[in-house]
Write a protein that holds these residues in place. Structure first.
Motif, PDB file in Angstrom:
ATOM      1  N   THR A 137       0.863  -1.156   0.037  1.00  0.00           N
ATOM      2  CA  THR A 137      -0.070  -0.143  -0.014  1.00  0.00           C
ATOM      3  C   THR A 137       0.827   1.421   0.016  1.00  0.00           C
ATOM      4  OG1 THR A 137      -1.482  -1.328   1.465  1.00  0.00           O
ATOM      5  CG2 THR A 137      -2.054   1.091   1.145  1.00  0.00           C
ATOM      6  N   LYS A 138       1.898   1.197   0.673  1.00  0.00           N
ATOM      7  CA  LYS A 138       2.744   2.362   0.736  1.00  0.00           C
ATOM      8  C   LYS A 138       2.978   3.366  -0.534  1.00  0.00           C
ATOM      9  CE  LYS A 138       5.550   1.311   4.710  1.00  0.00           C
ATOM     10  NZ  LYS A 138       7.103   0.998   5.199  1.00  0.00           N
ATOM     11  N   PRO A 139       3.567   2.527  -1.757  1.00  0.00           N
ATOM     12  CA  PRO A 139       3.656   3.344  -2.977  1.00  0.00           C
ATOM     13  C   PRO A 139       2.290   4.354  -2.986  1.00  0.00           C
ATOM     14  CG  PRO A 139       4.315   1.464  -3.312  1.00  0.00           C
ATOM     15  CD  PRO A 139       3.516   1.314  -2.026  1.00  0.00           C
ATOM     16  N   LYS A 151     -10.930   3.764   2.611  1.00  0.00           N
ATOM     17  CA  LYS A 151     -11.999   2.645   2.669  1.00  0.00           C
ATOM     18  C   LYS A 151     -11.044   1.520   3.428  1.00  0.00           C
ATOM     19  CE  LYS A 151     -15.533   3.972  -0.578  1.00  0.00           C
ATOM     20  NZ  LYS A 151     -15.970   3.295  -1.646  1.00  0.00           N
ATOM     21  N   PHE A 152      -9.878   1.382   2.804  1.00  0.00           N
ATOM     22  CA  PHE A 152      -9.154   0.285   3.224  1.00  0.00           C
ATOM     23  C   PHE A 152      -8.570   0.265   4.636  1.00  0.00           C
ATOM     24  CE2 PHE A 152      -4.368  -0.847   3.772  1.00  0.00           C
ATOM     25  CZ  PHE A 152      -4.760  -2.354   3.944  1.00  0.00           C
ATOM     26  N   CYS A 153      -8.352   1.506   5.045  1.00  0.00           N
ATOM     27  CA  CYS A 153      -7.773   1.695   6.433  1.00  0.00           C
ATOM     28  C   CYS A 153      -9.217   1.430   7.538  1.00  0.00           C
ATOM     29  CB  CYS A 153      -7.469   3.218   6.719  1.00  0.00           C
ATOM     30  SG  CYS A 153      -5.875   3.476   5.753  1.00  0.00           S
ATOM     31  N   CYS A 174       2.269  -3.471  15.144  1.00  0.00           N
ATOM     32  CA  CYS A 174       3.014  -2.599  14.003  1.00  0.00           C
ATOM     33  C   CYS A 174       1.906  -2.400  12.643  1.00  0.00           C
ATOM     34  CB  CYS A 174       4.159  -3.418  13.527  1.00  0.00           C
ATOM     35  SG  CYS A 174       5.533  -3.704  14.745  1.00  0.00           S
ATOM     36  N   PHE A 175       1.053  -3.298  12.562  1.00  0.00           N
ATOM     37  CA  PHE A 175       0.231  -3.116  11.369  1.00  0.00           C
ATOM     38  C   PHE A 175      -0.718  -1.947  11.844  1.00  0.00           C
ATOM     39  CE2 PHE A 175      -3.995  -4.401   9.412  1.00  0.00           C
ATOM     40  CZ  PHE A 175      -3.741  -4.178   8.073  1.00  0.00           C
ATOM     41  N   ALA A 176      -1.256  -1.739  12.920  1.00  0.00           N
ATOM     42  CA  ALA A 176      -2.381  -0.948  13.572  1.00  0.00           C
ATOM     43  C   ALA A 176      -1.529   0.551  13.295  1.00  0.00           C
ATOM     44  CB  ALA A 176      -2.659  -1.390  14.977  1.00  0.00           C
ATOM     45  N   SER A 177      -0.274   0.352  13.741  1.00  0.00           N
ATOM     46  CA  SER A 177       0.487   1.796  13.859  1.00  0.00           C
ATOM     47  C   SER A 177       0.688   2.411  12.410  1.00  0.00           C
ATOM     48  CB  SER A 177       1.967   1.537  14.533  1.00  0.00           C
ATOM     49  OG  SER A 177       2.553   2.712  14.450  1.00  0.00           O
ATOM     50  N   GLU A 178       0.877   1.463  11.483  1.00  0.00           N
ATOM     51  CA  GLU A 178       1.084   1.837   9.921  1.00  0.00           C
ATOM     52  C   GLU A 178      -0.364   2.272   9.439  1.00  0.00           C
ATOM     53  OE1 GLU A 178       3.650   2.244   8.287  1.00  0.00           O
ATOM     54  OE2 GLU A 178       5.179   1.037   9.148  1.00  0.00           O
ATOM     55  N   ILE A 179      -1.269   1.717   9.746  1.00  0.00           N
ATOM     56  CA  ILE A 179      -2.851   2.175   9.378  1.00  0.00           C
ATOM     57  C   ILE A 179      -3.129   3.451   9.891  1.00  0.00           C
ATOM     58  CG2 ILE A 179      -5.162   1.668   9.589  1.00  0.00           C
ATOM     59  CD1 ILE A 179      -3.895  -0.158   7.605  1.00  0.00           C
ATOM     60  N   TYR A 225      -9.480   2.811  20.417  1.00  0.00           N
ATOM     61  CA  TYR A 225      -9.007   2.066  21.552  1.00  0.00           C
ATOM     62  C   TYR A 225      -7.498   1.856  21.423  1.00  0.00           C
ATOM     63  CZ  TYR A 225      -7.175  -2.604  23.292  1.00  0.00           C
ATOM     64  OH  TYR A 225      -6.310  -3.414  24.119  1.00  0.00           O
ATOM     65  N   LEU A 226      -6.884   1.922  19.929  1.00  0.00           N
ATOM     66  CA  LEU A 226      -5.660   1.567  19.459  1.00  0.00           C
ATOM     67  C   LEU A 226      -4.922   3.111  19.969  1.00  0.00           C
ATOM     68  CD1 LEU A 226      -5.849   0.200  16.107  1.00  0.00           C
ATOM     69  CD2 LEU A 226      -4.949  -0.695  17.954  1.00  0.00           C
ATOM     70  N   VAL A 227      -5.684   4.216  20.071  1.00  0.00           N
ATOM     71  CA  VAL A 227      -4.881   5.451  20.450  1.00  0.00           C
ATOM     72  C   VAL A 227      -4.790   5.559  21.942  1.00  0.00           C
ATOM     73  CG1 VAL A 227      -5.121   8.130  20.167  1.00  0.00           C
ATOM     74  CG2 VAL A 227      -5.294   6.631  18.118  1.00  0.00           C
ATOM     75  N   PHE A 228      -5.988   5.510  22.606  1.00  0.00           N
ATOM     76  CA  PHE A 228      -6.177   5.694  23.996  1.00  0.00           C
ATOM     77  C   PHE A 228      -5.634   4.721  24.813  1.00  0.00           C
ATOM     78  CE2 PHE A 228      -9.181   8.752  22.218  1.00  0.00           C
ATOM     79  CZ  PHE A 228      -8.845   9.860  22.737  1.00  0.00           C
ATOM     80  N   VAL A 229      -5.916   3.393  24.637  1.00  0.00           N
ATOM     81  CA  VAL A 229      -5.330   2.448  25.323  1.00  0.00           C
ATOM     82  C   VAL A 229      -3.824   1.757  24.876  1.00  0.00           C
ATOM     83  CG1 VAL A 229      -6.015  -0.013  26.243  1.00  0.00           C
ATOM     84  CG2 VAL A 229      -7.740   1.562  25.690  1.00  0.00           C
ATOM     85  N   GLN A 230      -3.852   1.751  23.601  1.00  0.00           N
ATOM     86  CA  GLN A 230      -2.463   1.300  23.286  1.00  0.00           C
ATOM     87  C   GLN A 230      -1.522   2.187  23.152  1.00  0.00           C
ATOM     88  OE1 GLN A 230      -1.284  -1.944  22.841  1.00  0.00           O
ATOM     89  NE2 GLN A 230      -3.341  -2.587  23.787  1.00  0.00           N
ATOM     90  N   GLY A 231      -1.987   3.574  23.022  1.00  0.00           N
ATOM     91  CA  GLY A 231      -1.128   4.696  23.013  1.00  0.00           C
ATOM     92  C   GLY A 231      -0.407   4.950  21.771  1.00  0.00           C
ATOM     93  N   ILE A 232      -1.011   4.377  20.517  1.00  0.00           N
ATOM     94  CA  ILE A 232      -0.268   4.494  18.990  1.00  0.00           C
ATOM     95  C   ILE A 232      -0.933   5.995  18.708  1.00  0.00           C
ATOM     96  CG2 ILE A 232      -0.408   3.697  16.977  1.00  0.00           C
ATOM     97  CD1 ILE A 232      -1.251   0.760  17.954  1.00  0.00           C
ATOM     98  N   SER A 233       0.124   6.823  18.318  1.00  0.00           N
ATOM     99  CA  SER A 233      -0.030   8.049  17.942  1.00  0.00           C
ATOM    100  C   SER A 233      -0.811   9.108  18.859  1.00  0.00           C
ATOM    101  CB  SER A 233      -0.802   7.984  16.663  1.00  0.00           C
ATOM    102  OG  SER A 233      -0.181   7.517  15.638  1.00  0.00           O
TER     103      SER A 233
END
Length: 597
Positions: free
Chosen positions: A184-186, A210-212, A239-244, A291-299
């Motif tokens: 997906t990066k390119p 949509k993919f995200c 890591c996948f969550a962080s990239e998304i 959840y990913l942001v507030f509990v896991q602290g991603i970004s």
């Protein structure tokens, strides 16, 4: 034979113009090419593909060979040949019509099931990326189609939960997530680099968004993440969550932007033409993101420091509600974690009662009650109870009062009602000792006690089923009689004593007498049945409260019946103590009044 057939077809097509190729030619080319592959004539096939004279033929017909080549790569165990098959695949990707090749590759991705899903995705992601990058028109549509196809297949794979499952990655989901990010990066970089904001770029941005959203729902909604920080860095799903989340920010949808648009009628992504079913699932995706942001602290470092804890709680309550509506323990446990993280930011008694006018602020505690009473996992039941207590602690006095009324009316569970009644007692104690407030004294309290000090069906109420609630109610009443003198009457208890006696104490007396007589009779019957059962060496049955106790050994049934009688004796002893205290208090007040006269 197969090589001769292929060369014959090639020879015939070399003299034709591209537009003169017939459907029959395509079929014969595919058949002969596949036979060459099946019979192991890979060197001769390579010669045909690499021959400059066959360039037009391969461009138009070569995509038909991709399927057979891919199947050989997946299931041919001869390592010596694999390099040649990879070379064939690379040449076909380089030379064939990208539109035809795109559809062919996506069809191959859709074919397998089980563990073969990840194998073919890992094999074809790089060729698929190359093919899409060669397209000059409708690239956004092609990217969307590819991502949707891949996601649909990945969503069929089980999500690994334990550390061991993640490490073994039996179904290859973790590997696919890592490869999908590279795929997906390119296209994300294309969106970033396009300074003109062309229509095609906007379409590409929509497809990536949509993919995200889909990825946040699956696999990230159900994925479990390690608690230890050193493990977290190596966790592929984290890591996948962080990239998304990074992709969302890169294409113009950073998490803070979603927060500031929270509650607005027109959301940031409203213009997206989600399918109806997809639109329903956006809530799951946003809950997962929260959840990913507030509990896991991603970004989480992207969040402005000015946001108040109550604003963040309001933002998260809708997401917590989404989590608690799900039945999977791995999902609604995230709702408990998100609620805990949001509440711990707040001071006790600081959550204003006005927030309870927002639907989710009442549905979330009701969801916690379901977790406490229905969840088969004891740890999660205890966590649900702890979160409900934490939520109560954060509400102001009027908020606590409103929530107590709501839960007493809706929980329909004796244990939960006992828990609420204990909390009412605690708030009365605070009001009498430290912070006087109108909600847990006087008329407001009496209105609340009307929901506590009564039997739902009078003397005929099921006392055994309601025993937790009844004991809590009696203990509350005993506390009020002890702490509030009739002359002070701060709680209003003594004014309403007659009503309490008629609606609660007298029916309870009658109910206890009826219940004890019934159970004593059942014990007598059970003992008689036990003697008969011993003669025939069989099980016996007993009917209690109109319902038959399931067949069990007579000794076990007697234990159940005696346990019920013990509960009634316990209720009766507390009831007697309450009535004794009332009599002492009223007599003392009467003597004081007489003495004054």
């Amino acid at each position: 034979m197969a090589v001769e057939e292929l060369q014959s077809i090639i020879k015939r097509c070399q003299i034709l113009e591209e537009q003169d190729f017939k459907e029959e030619d395509f079929g014969l080319f595919q058949l002969a090419g596949q036979r060459c592959i099946d019979e192991g004539h890979i060197d001769q096939l390579l010669e045909v593909i690499q021959n400059e004279k066959n360039k037009v033929i391969i461009k138009n017909m070569g995509w038909n060979l991709v399927g057979p080549v891919v199947r050989c790569l997946l299931w041919n165990n001869k390592e010596d040949d694999k390099g040649k098959y990879f070379l064939v695949l690379d040449l076909l990707v380089k030379l064939c019509n990208p539109k035809e090749l795109l559809l062919g590759l996506l069809e191959l991705i859709e074919e397998p099931s089980g563990k073969q899903i990840s194998q073919i995705i890992l094999l074809l992601l790089q060729p698929l990326q190359t093919v899409i990058q060669k397209l000059h028109s409708n690239k956004a549509y092609s990217v969307g189609l590819a991502l949707s196809t891949i996601w649909s297949q990945l969503s069929l794979l089980p999500v690994p939960y334990s550390k061991e499952q993640i490490q073994t990655d039996d179904y290859g989901l973790c590997q696919c997530c890592k490869a999908l990010i590279e795929f997906t990066k390119p296209f994300v970089e294309e969106v970033i680099d396009d300074t003109e904001n062309s229509l095609e770029n906007e379409k590409l941005k929509d497809e990536l968004l949509k993919f995200c959203f889909k990825s946040l729902k699956c696999p990230l909604l159900t994925a479990q993440f390690p608690e230890q920080s050193e493990d977290a860095e190596n966790d592929p799903l984290r890591c996948f969550a962080s990239e998304i989340i990074g992709f969302l920010s890169a294409i113009g949808y950073p998490f803070p932007k979603m927060i500031f648009n929270h509650g607005k009628k027109k959301r940031t992504w409203d213009y997206l033409e989600f399918e109806e079913e997809e639109d329903k699932q956006v809530a799951d995706s946003l809950a997962s993101l929260a959840y990913l942001v507030f509990v896991q602290g991603i970004s989480i470092d992207q969040l402005p420091m000015v946001l108040s804890p109550s604003y963040l709680l309001q933002f998260n309550m809708g997401h917590i509600e989404v989590f608690l509506q799900r039945t999977e323990e791995s999902v609604f446990s995230k709702g408990l974690d998100l609620l805990e993280t949001s509440l711990l930011r707040m001071e006790d008694n600081s959550l204003l009662h006005q927030y309870l006018e927002i639907k989710s602020f009442l549905t979330v505690p009701q969801g916690l009650v379901k977790v406490m009473t229905l969840c088969p996992d004891e740890t999660l039941r205890k966590k649900g109870l702890a979160m409900l207590q934490l939520y109560i602690n954060k509400l102001d006095f009027q908020g606590k009062y409103t929530l107590f009324r709501c839960l007493l009316s809706t929980s329909n569970h004796s244990g939960v009602e006992a828990f609420i009644i204990q909390n009412i007692k605690n708030q009365i104690d605070v009001s009498l000792k430290r912070t006087h407030n109108k909600w847990f004294t006087g008329p407001q309290l009496i209105s609340l006690l009307d929901l506590v000090l009564f039997l739902p069906e009078g003397a005929e109420s099921d006392l055994l089923q309601n025993s937790d609630r009844i004991m809590a109610s009696l203990n509350l009443l005993r506390y009020l009689v002890i702490k509030d003198n009739e002359s002070d009457n701060q709680t209003g208890l003594w004014t309403e004593l007659g009503k309490i006696e008629n609606n609660f104490l007298k029916p309870l007396h009658t109910g206890l007498n009826m219940s004890k007589a019934h159970y004593e009779a059942e014990i007598k019957n059970s003992q008689e049945n036990s003697q008969e059962a011993q003669k025939c060496k069989d099980f016996c049955s007993v009917t209690v409260g109109g319902e038959e106790i399931p067949n069990m050994p007579p000794e076990m049934q007697l234990k159940v019946l005696h346990s019920a009688l013990f509960t009634f004796d316990l209720i009766e002893s507390v009831l007697a103590r309450v009535e004794e205290l009332i009599e002492i208090k009223t007599k003392s007040t009467s003597e004081e009044n007489t003495g004054i006269k």
